[in-house]
Design a protein around this motif. Structure first.
Motif, PDB file in Angstrom:
ATOM      1  N   GLY A  23       0.805  -1.212   0.000  1.00 53.03           N
ATOM      2  CA  GLY A  23       0.000   0.000   0.000  1.00 53.03           C
ATOM      3  C   GLY A  23       0.838   1.263   0.000  1.00 53.03           C
ATOM      4  O   GLY A  23       0.293   2.363   0.019  1.00 53.03           O
ATOM      5  N   TYR A  24       2.163   1.127   0.006  1.00 47.25           N
ATOM      6  CA  TYR A  24       3.054   2.287  -0.011  1.00 47.25           C
ATOM      7  C   TYR A  24       3.705   2.413  -1.382  1.00 47.25           C
ATOM      8  O   TYR A  24       3.999   1.410  -2.035  1.00 47.25           O
ATOM      9  N   CYS A  25       3.983   3.642  -1.794  1.00 50.95           N
ATOM     10  CA  CYS A  25       4.675   3.870  -3.062  1.00 50.95           C
ATOM     11  C   CYS A  25       6.150   3.486  -2.911  1.00 50.95           C
ATOM     12  O   CYS A  25       6.609   3.168  -1.809  1.00 50.95           O
ATOM     13  N   GLU A  26       6.888   3.533  -4.018  1.00 51.70           N
ATOM     14  CA  GLU A  26       8.295   3.142  -3.999  1.00 51.70           C
ATOM     15  C   GLU A  26       9.101   3.998  -3.026  1.00 51.70           C
ATOM     16  O   GLU A  26      10.034   3.516  -2.379  1.00 51.70           O
ATOM     17  N   LYS A  27       8.758   5.262  -2.896  1.00 49.60           N
ATOM     18  CA  LYS A  27       9.486   6.184  -2.024  1.00 49.60           C
ATOM     19  C   LYS A  27       9.317   5.831  -0.543  1.00 49.60           C
ATOM     20  O   LYS A  27      10.239   5.979   0.246  1.00 49.60           O
ATOM     21  N   HIS A  28       8.130   5.352  -0.153  1.00 50.12           N
ATOM     22  CA  HIS A  28       7.831   5.130   1.263  1.00 50.12           C
ATOM     23  C   HIS A  28       7.861   3.661   1.692  1.00 50.12           C
ATOM     24  O   HIS A  28       7.790   3.371   2.880  1.00 50.12           O
ATOM     25  N   GLU A  29       7.957   2.743   0.767  1.00 55.76           N
ATOM     26  CA  GLU A  29       7.862   1.327   1.126  1.00 55.76           C
ATOM     27  C   GLU A  29       9.009   0.875   2.036  1.00 55.76           C
ATOM     28  O   GLU A  29       8.778   0.253   3.081  1.00 55.76           O
ATOM     29  N   LYS A  30      10.249   1.172   1.684  1.00 57.64           N
ATOM     30  CA  LYS A  30      11.387   0.719   2.501  1.00 57.64           C
ATOM     31  C   LYS A  30      11.431   1.383   3.868  1.00 57.64           C
ATOM     32  O   LYS A  30      11.626   0.701   4.873  1.00 57.64           O
ATOM     33  N   PRO A  31      11.250   2.716   3.975  1.00 62.06           N
ATOM     34  CA  PRO A  31      11.251   3.313   5.324  1.00 62.06           C
ATOM     35  C   PRO A  31      10.149   2.750   6.219  1.00 62.06           C
ATOM     36  O   PRO A  31      10.366   2.525   7.411  1.00 62.06           O
ATOM     37  N   MET A  32       8.986   2.483   5.655  1.00 66.18           N
ATOM     38  CA  MET A  32       7.895   1.949   6.468  1.00 66.18           C
ATOM     39  C   MET A  32       8.159   0.500   6.866  1.00 66.18           C
ATOM     40  O   MET A  32       7.795   0.075   7.955  1.00 66.18           O
ATOM     41  N   GLN A  33       8.815  -0.268   6.011  1.00 63.91           N
ATOM     42  CA  GLN A  33       9.169  -1.643   6.352  1.00 63.91           C
ATOM     43  C   GLN A  33      10.188  -1.650   7.488  1.00 63.91           C
ATOM     44  O   GLN A  33      10.089  -2.440   8.417  1.00 63.91           O
ATOM     45  N   TYR A  36       8.358  -0.804  10.659  1.00 64.12           N
ATOM     46  CA  TYR A  36       7.587  -1.962  11.113  1.00 64.12           C
ATOM     47  C   TYR A  36       8.495  -2.990  11.793  1.00 64.12           C
ATOM     48  O   TYR A  36       8.191  -3.490  12.870  1.00 64.12           O
ATOM     49  N   GLU A  37       9.626  -3.300  11.166  1.00 61.90           N
ATOM     50  CA  GLU A  37      10.552  -4.289  11.718  1.00 61.90           C
ATOM     51  C   GLU A  37      11.081  -3.847  13.078  1.00 61.90           C
ATOM     52  O   GLU A  37      11.264  -4.651  13.980  1.00 61.90           O
ATOM     53  N   ARG A  38      11.334  -2.561  13.223  1.00 59.22           N
ATOM     54  CA  ARG A  38      11.951  -2.086  14.456  1.00 59.22           C
ATOM     55  C   ARG A  38      10.958  -1.880  15.592  1.00 59.22           C
ATOM     56  O   ARG A  38      11.239  -2.210  16.738  1.00 59.22           O
ATOM     57  N   PHE A  39       9.796  -1.307  15.294  1.00 57.05           N
ATOM     58  CA  PHE A  39       8.883  -0.917  16.361  1.00 57.05           C
ATOM     59  C   PHE A  39       7.638  -1.785  16.493  1.00 57.05           C
ATOM     60  O   PHE A  39       7.210  -2.072  17.598  1.00 57.05           O
ATOM     61  N   ALA A  40       7.057  -2.196  15.407  1.00 53.63           N
ATOM     62  CA  ALA A  40       5.784  -2.917  15.489  1.00 53.63           C
ATOM     63  C   ALA A  40       5.973  -4.391  15.809  1.00 53.63           C
ATOM     64  O   ALA A  40       5.190  -4.967  16.547  1.00 53.63           O
ATOM     65  N   ARG A  41       6.987  -5.014  15.255  1.00 54.36           N
ATOM     66  CA  ARG A  41       7.170  -6.446  15.463  1.00 54.36           C
ATOM     67  C   ARG A  41       7.857  -6.764  16.772  1.00 54.36           C
ATOM     68  O   ARG A  41       7.759  -7.862  17.279  1.00 54.36           O
TER      69      ARG A  41
END
Length: 117
Positions: A23-33, A36-41
Motif C-alpha cells: 500500500g506504499y509507493c516506492e518512495k515510502h515502502e522501505k522506510p515503512m518496512q 515496522y521491523e523495528r517498532f511494530a514487530r
C-alpha cells in the motif's frame, strides 16, 4: 486481463499512486518496512535469550520467588519475570547482581508500559 486500479499511497499526504501489496509507493515502502521491523514487530526473544538465559532465569526465580519492588513496600507478590537492572543493550550481563525478580505490574512500571487489554 485487466489489472486493479492503482491506489493512493498509505503515507499521509503522499500524492503518489501504487499497486504494491504493502500500500506504499516506492518512495515510502522501505522506510515503512524498517519502521515496522523495528517498532511494530518487536525483537525476536530467542535471538537475545537462549536456553542458557532460561536456566539463569529459573535459578534466580527459585532464589528470589517474590517481587523485590513489592516486597520493599511490604507486599508479598509472586515474581514471574527477571529484569536486567542494566539492560543487555547498554552493556549489562546475566550476573546475579544485575538481575531483579519482579511481578508483571512492577516490570511494566519500570518500562512505563501499559498493560495490554
Amino acid at each position: 486481463m485487466p489489472r486493479k486500479p492503482k491506489r493512493p499511497c498509505r503515507m499521509t499526504g503522499c500524492p503518489n499512486l501504487t499497486d504494491k501489496k504493502s500500500g506504499y509507493c516506492e518512495k515510502h515502502e522501505k522506510p515503512m518496512q524498517r519502521h515496522y521491523e523495528r517498532f511494530a514487530r518487536g525483537y525476536r526473544q530467542h535471538e537475545r535469550y537462549g536456553s542458557a538465559w532460561r536456566k539463569i532465569r529459573d535459578r534466580h526465580l527459585a532464589r528470589e520467588p517474590l517481587c523485590e519492588m513489592c516486597r520493599a513496600y511490604g507486599r508479598f507478590v509472586a515474581a514471574t519475570l527477571v529484569h536486567h537492572i542494566k539492560p543487555l543493550g547498554d552493556g549489562g550481563t546475566h550476573d546475579e547482581r544485575n538481575l531483579m525478580s519482579l511481578c508483571i505490574s512492577c516490570h511494566e512500571k519500570i518500562h512505563k508500559r501499559k498493560k495490554p487489554s
